[in-house]
Design an enzyme around this catalytic site. Structure first.
Site, mmCIF file in Angstrom:
data_model
loop_
_atom_site.group_PDB
_atom_site.id
_atom_site.type_symbol
_atom_site.label_atom_id
_atom_site.label_comp_id
_atom_site.label_asym_id
_atom_site.label_seq_id
_atom_site.Cartn_x
_atom_site.Cartn_y
_atom_site.Cartn_z
ATOM 1 N N HIS A 30 1.050 -0.788 0.198
ATOM 2 C CA HIS A 30 0.312 0.355 0.029
ATOM 3 C C HIS A 30 1.296 1.447 -0.106
ATOM 4 C CE1 HIS A 30 -2.902 -2.838 2.165
ATOM 5 N NE2 HIS A 30 -3.669 -2.186 0.744
ATOM 6 N N GLN A 149 -8.763 -6.383 -11.379
ATOM 7 C CA GLN A 149 -9.694 -5.308 -10.667
ATOM 8 C C GLN A 149 -8.993 -4.038 -10.766
ATOM 9 O OE1 GLN A 149 -10.199 -4.498 -6.334
ATOM 10 N NE2 GLN A 149 -8.354 -3.467 -6.389
HETATM 11 O O1 PAF Z 1 -8.030 -3.629 -3.851
HETATM 12 C C1 PAF Z 1 -8.923 -3.370 -2.675
HETATM 13 O O2 PAF Z 1 -8.245 -3.222 -1.697
HETATM 14 C C2 PAF Z 1 -9.701 -2.846 -3.024
HETATM 15 O O3 PAF Z 1 -10.661 -3.967 -3.991
HETATM 16 C C3 PAF Z 1 -10.293 -1.366 -3.129
HETATM 17 C C4 PAF Z 1 -9.798 -1.059 -4.418
HETATM 18 C C5 PAF Z 1 -9.795 -0.873 -1.885
HETATM 19 C C6 PAF Z 1 -12.117 -1.631 -3.085
HETATM 20 O O4 PAF Z 1 -13.020 -1.897 -1.902
#
Ligand code: PAF
Length: 279
Positions: A30, A149
């Site tokens: 992150h 995603q």
């Molecule tokens: O990747 C993630 O942590 C989640 O899928 C997100 C993009 C924050 C959506 O809840």
């Protein structure tokens, strides 16, 4: 650093805001997204992080209940990383009991995680669109570990004309190659020791591809390297990196391909992927 929990408290940005959407349990992966966001916002811009464990993207109630929520630690990491604004709402502030509209993706979500997690990407698209509407960033940053995603969110902003630029950051790995994930902390020491085999097997496919032109042969060789008595392969697929549709035999070695997998260690599901360059 400002912390908001109530969507009504948010105001539109008065400077260039870049958002990192997260579900918390922040790790170094992150923080790589946060650094990219700062770069995109510029020193005078505003770096925003959302922390929200989105209930509507979970297909297994046990996974939602077990998802780590170390909010105080997350806020501390955000402070240290120079984040300007954190949005961390409770679930009932994001979803009204009688809500009746959500985003539905009909193509890219049919394979990979979408095939084994029905409704997952509709939940992701819905919350990401809500976060974009609430926070109004000019750009948002996502990791390539969640390749599907990322592809779906790019499609979301394209198809719904959402004025947010989508920025991608390569997967951040532990020293032994395991892709960083908030779920790693739920692995037992034995499972944690075994899990780096996923990345080893996917990475080895780069050199296996020229000698295994048939997708089925390549997938069988990689699967044999991933499988262990401690895990269960949820899926392992070779797909086109743009359409996410399976690469069918005979493979076209002039095209890149994406090798993607999800592997269960007990209840913990880990995902990873590897882009295979043209042979
Ligand atoms: O990747 C993630 O942590 C989640 O899928 C997100 C993009 C924050 C959506 O809840």
């Amino acid at each position: 650093m400002q912390v908001f929990t109530d969507p009504a408290g948010l105001s539109g940005p008065d400077r260039r805001r870049v958002l990192v959407p997260t579900m918390g349990a922040l790790h170094d992966g992150h923080l790589a997204l946060v650094r990219r966001a700062r770069e995109a916002a510029g020193p005078a811009g505003e770096l925003a992080v959302s922390i929200f464990v989105n209930p509507i993207q979970f297909d297994r109630p046990g996974d939602l209940a077990a998802y780590p929520r170390p909010l105080e630690d997350d806020l501390e990491r955000c402070r240290e990383a120079g984040v300007d604004l954190v949005f961390a709402p409770p679930a009932d502030a994001m979803y009204l009991p009688d809500r009746s509209i959500h985003v539905h993706e009909t193509s890219l979500s049919r394979t990979l995680c979408g095939a084994t997690r029905p409704g997952h990407f509709d939940g992701v698209c819905t919350v990401v669109l809500k976060l974009f509407n609430l926070l109004r960033p000019v750009a948002a940053v996502f990791g390539e570990k969640d390749y599907q995603q990322l592809a779906i969110i790019r499609r979301l902003v394209r198809d719904l004309d959402v004025p947010v630029e989508i920025l991608a950051v390569p997967t951040v790995r532990e020293d032994d190659g395991l892709a960083m994930s908030s779920r790693n902390q739920r692995l037992s020491p034995e499972q944690r020791g075994d899990a780096p085999r996923i990345h080893r097997a996917l990475a080895a496919a780069v050199s296996l591809r020229p000698t295994h032109p048939a997708p089925a042969d390549l997938l069988a060789a990689v699967r044999a390297d991933i499988e262990s008595p401690l895990n269960r392969v949820d899926y392992l697929e070779l797909v086109d990196p743009e359409t996410l549709q399976p690469v069918v035999s005979p493979d076209n070695p002039d095209r890149p391909a994406l090798l993607a997998s999800a592997v269960f260690y007990g209840e913990v599901r880990l995902i990873d992927n590897q882009l295979l360059p043209p042979a």
